[in-house]
Scaffold this motif. Sequence first.
Motif, mmCIF file in Angstrom:
data_model
loop_
_atom_site.group_PDB
_atom_site.id
_atom_site.type_symbol
_atom_site.label_atom_id
_atom_site.label_comp_id
_atom_site.label_asym_id
_atom_site.label_seq_id
_atom_site.Cartn_x
_atom_site.Cartn_y
_atom_site.Cartn_z
ATOM 1 N N LYS A 1 1.130 -1.281 0.324
ATOM 2 C CA LYS A 1 -0.178 0.397 -0.215
ATOM 3 C C LYS A 1 0.752 1.478 0.170
ATOM 4 C CE LYS A 1 -3.682 -2.162 2.284
ATOM 5 N NZ LYS A 1 -4.971 -2.164 3.138
ATOM 6 N N ALA A 2 2.009 1.145 -0.412
ATOM 7 C CA ALA A 2 2.729 2.145 -0.884
ATOM 8 C C ALA A 2 2.277 2.974 -1.313
ATOM 9 C CB ALA A 2 4.386 1.795 -1.033
ATOM 10 N N LEU A 3 2.619 4.494 -0.338
ATOM 11 C CA LEU A 3 1.370 6.301 -1.601
ATOM 12 C C LEU A 3 2.827 6.654 -2.861
ATOM 13 C CD1 LEU A 3 -0.597 7.367 1.099
ATOM 14 C CD2 LEU A 3 -0.891 5.633 -1.109
ATOM 15 N N GLU A 4 4.250 6.030 -2.501
ATOM 16 C CA GLU A 4 5.362 6.856 -3.286
ATOM 17 C C GLU A 4 5.287 7.966 -3.119
ATOM 18 O OE1 GLU A 4 7.084 3.674 -5.523
ATOM 19 O OE2 GLU A 4 5.808 3.868 -6.851
ATOM 20 N N ASN B 1 12.034 5.105 -9.829
ATOM 21 C CA ASN B 1 11.407 3.781 -10.779
ATOM 22 C C ASN B 1 9.515 3.976 -9.651
ATOM 23 O OD1 ASN B 1 11.430 4.110 -13.845
ATOM 24 N ND2 ASN B 1 13.748 3.134 -13.273
ATOM 25 N N PRO B 2 8.958 4.403 -9.713
ATOM 26 C CA PRO B 2 7.562 3.907 -8.750
ATOM 27 C C PRO B 2 7.832 2.496 -9.228
ATOM 28 C CG PRO B 2 7.049 5.991 -10.309
ATOM 29 C CD PRO B 2 8.517 5.516 -10.786
ATOM 30 N N ASP B 3 7.704 1.697 -7.978
ATOM 31 C CA ASP B 3 7.012 0.581 -8.278
ATOM 32 C C ASP B 3 5.827 -0.078 -7.021
ATOM 33 O OD1 ASP B 3 8.510 0.878 -5.022
ATOM 34 O OD2 ASP B 3 10.056 -0.330 -6.465
ATOM 35 N N SER B 4 4.910 1.277 -6.802
ATOM 36 C CA SER B 4 4.199 0.046 -6.049
ATOM 37 C C SER B 4 2.965 -0.394 -6.909
ATOM 38 C CB SER B 4 3.831 1.107 -5.151
ATOM 39 O OG SER B 4 2.322 0.828 -4.555
ATOM 40 N N PRO B 5 2.848 -1.233 -5.855
ATOM 41 C CA PRO B 5 1.471 -2.527 -6.537
ATOM 42 C C PRO B 5 0.283 -1.660 -6.978
ATOM 43 C CG PRO B 5 2.548 -3.332 -5.155
ATOM 44 C CD PRO B 5 3.453 -1.990 -4.560
ATOM 45 N N LEU B 6 0.173 -0.804 -6.319
ATOM 46 C CA LEU B 6 -1.216 0.339 -6.485
ATOM 47 C C LEU B 6 -0.970 0.848 -7.542
ATOM 48 C CD1 LEU B 6 -1.035 2.631 -2.486
ATOM 49 C CD2 LEU B 6 -2.354 0.266 -3.779
ATOM 50 N N TRP B 7 -0.432 1.146 -8.382
ATOM 51 C CA TRP B 7 0.157 2.089 -9.460
ATOM 52 C C TRP B 7 -0.814 0.507 -10.698
ATOM 53 C CZ3 TRP B 7 1.220 6.986 -9.534
ATOM 54 C CH2 TRP B 7 1.667 7.145 -9.019
ATOM 55 N N LYS B 8 -0.763 -0.569 -10.226
ATOM 56 C CA LYS B 8 -1.077 -0.983 -11.169
ATOM 57 C C LYS B 8 -2.564 -0.699 -12.197
ATOM 58 C CE LYS B 8 -2.988 -5.876 -12.216
ATOM 59 N NZ LYS B 8 -3.106 -6.818 -11.886
ATOM 60 N N GLU C 1 -0.209 7.817 -15.189
ATOM 61 C CA GLU C 1 -0.673 8.360 -14.383
ATOM 62 C C GLU C 1 1.821 8.530 -13.220
ATOM 63 O OE1 GLU C 1 -4.311 8.180 -15.155
ATOM 64 O OE2 GLU C 1 -2.280 6.787 -15.380
ATOM 65 N N ARG C 2 1.555 6.341 -12.853
ATOM 66 C CA ARG C 2 3.220 6.438 -12.601
ATOM 67 C C ARG C 2 4.054 6.758 -13.681
ATOM 68 N NH1 ARG C 2 7.328 2.806 -13.703
ATOM 69 N NH2 ARG C 2 7.245 2.366 -15.558
ATOM 70 N N LEU C 3 3.781 6.867 -15.373
ATOM 71 C CA LEU C 3 5.539 7.307 -15.499
ATOM 72 C C LEU C 3 5.545 9.047 -15.282
ATOM 73 C CD1 LEU C 3 5.163 6.118 -18.518
ATOM 74 C CD2 LEU C 3 6.787 5.311 -17.265
ATOM 75 N N ALA C 4 4.366 9.807 -14.555
ATOM 76 C CA ALA C 4 4.274 11.081 -14.396
ATOM 77 C C ALA C 4 5.064 11.234 -13.208
ATOM 78 C CB ALA C 4 2.508 11.649 -14.445
ATOM 79 N N ASN C 5 4.962 10.202 -12.135
ATOM 80 C CA ASN C 5 5.712 10.732 -10.694
ATOM 81 C C ASN C 5 6.962 10.228 -10.626
ATOM 82 O OD1 ASN C 5 3.425 11.997 -9.403
ATOM 83 N ND2 ASN C 5 1.852 11.139 -10.789
#
Length: 351
Positions: free
Chosen positions: A183-186, A255-262, A267-271
């Motif tokens: 549940k990492a919000l990064e 690189n963001p790798d939280s499972p919540l980006w699935k 949006e993941r790339l924008a962050n």
Amino acid sequence: MQPQPRPRATRTRALLGAAATLALAAALAGCGSGGSSAGDAKAALGGHAGGASGSATPSAAQSSTQPPKPSRILMPTGPAADLRKARDTAAGPILMTTVTGAKSGVSGKVWVWLPPQYNDPKYAKHGFPVLTLYAGGQSAGYNTWTDNQLPIEEINAQMAAEGKAHPFIMIMPVQNLDSSEAKALECSDIPGQPKMGTWMSQDIPDFVRANFRTVKGRDGWAVMGASTGAFCSAKLALQHPDVFKAAVPIDGYWNPDSPLWKGHDQERLANSPDVLVGEGKADVRMLATAGGANAYETKLVKNWVAKAKAPLTVEYYEQPGGKHLTADFKKMIPTTLEWLTKNTAGPESDG
């Protein structure tokens, strides 16, 4: 302080003999509120040291006032937070409160340390620079910059007393609301999740400005963190160069790798700091560090630094023999505080 009006001077030209001219000059030189001088007498005669000829045409000079200088500090705007002592340090107490963000809706713990100078009467009219510190790991309910593992408060107080570092207001928020890495919000606004990115980049600065005397503008605002905190400090500075002037990501990943980006790859790339570093949009100064004993880490950080595009500037520092350990992050504190002092504004006053 409003500037005083400039003295008024009456300028007169008259068809007079030399003796009368000198007498008139002396009389006019004493009329202004700013006192008399040879230059005043010369100005009263239209720029001539001797007699003048021509018809007498007295006229009043236009008065003018300088606009007030813009303030360099921001006084607390309120409302005041309920700050309570969390623990004592050799450099003063660490305070804690819960900040509920008006813009994000997120509610989380925030720790605060004020340098000794903040409550010194000599600095009563000074605004102070702000350093926000992010921890490694999940940082849910804790922040390692608040305990003896990373005694940055004591080190900053000593270095400031020696003139080697600014006395920083230090802000230490949580980074997650759940201890599970799933549940990492990064430090981001992940779709469908609590808006942690907005809380960190907008609500926390609003809280600081509401409660403390700060340097006006972004020049006195910086972020720093280790490991996961490095990711957060790099990302937030790159996304919000209007808020932060400088950042120090210590031994970070990009690189963001939280499972919540699935399901939310755009949006993941924008962050992603790995993308943001090469966009050439952020006028921010950074110091990116890596532990010299970790070949994988040094390669990772060096490759990221090489992607930086102006106006962003990223300096690289390799800690000799450093490992990805809190004990080695601690050794980095003096180096990072010296760098931050060179790249941010110090305490400011309007006096």
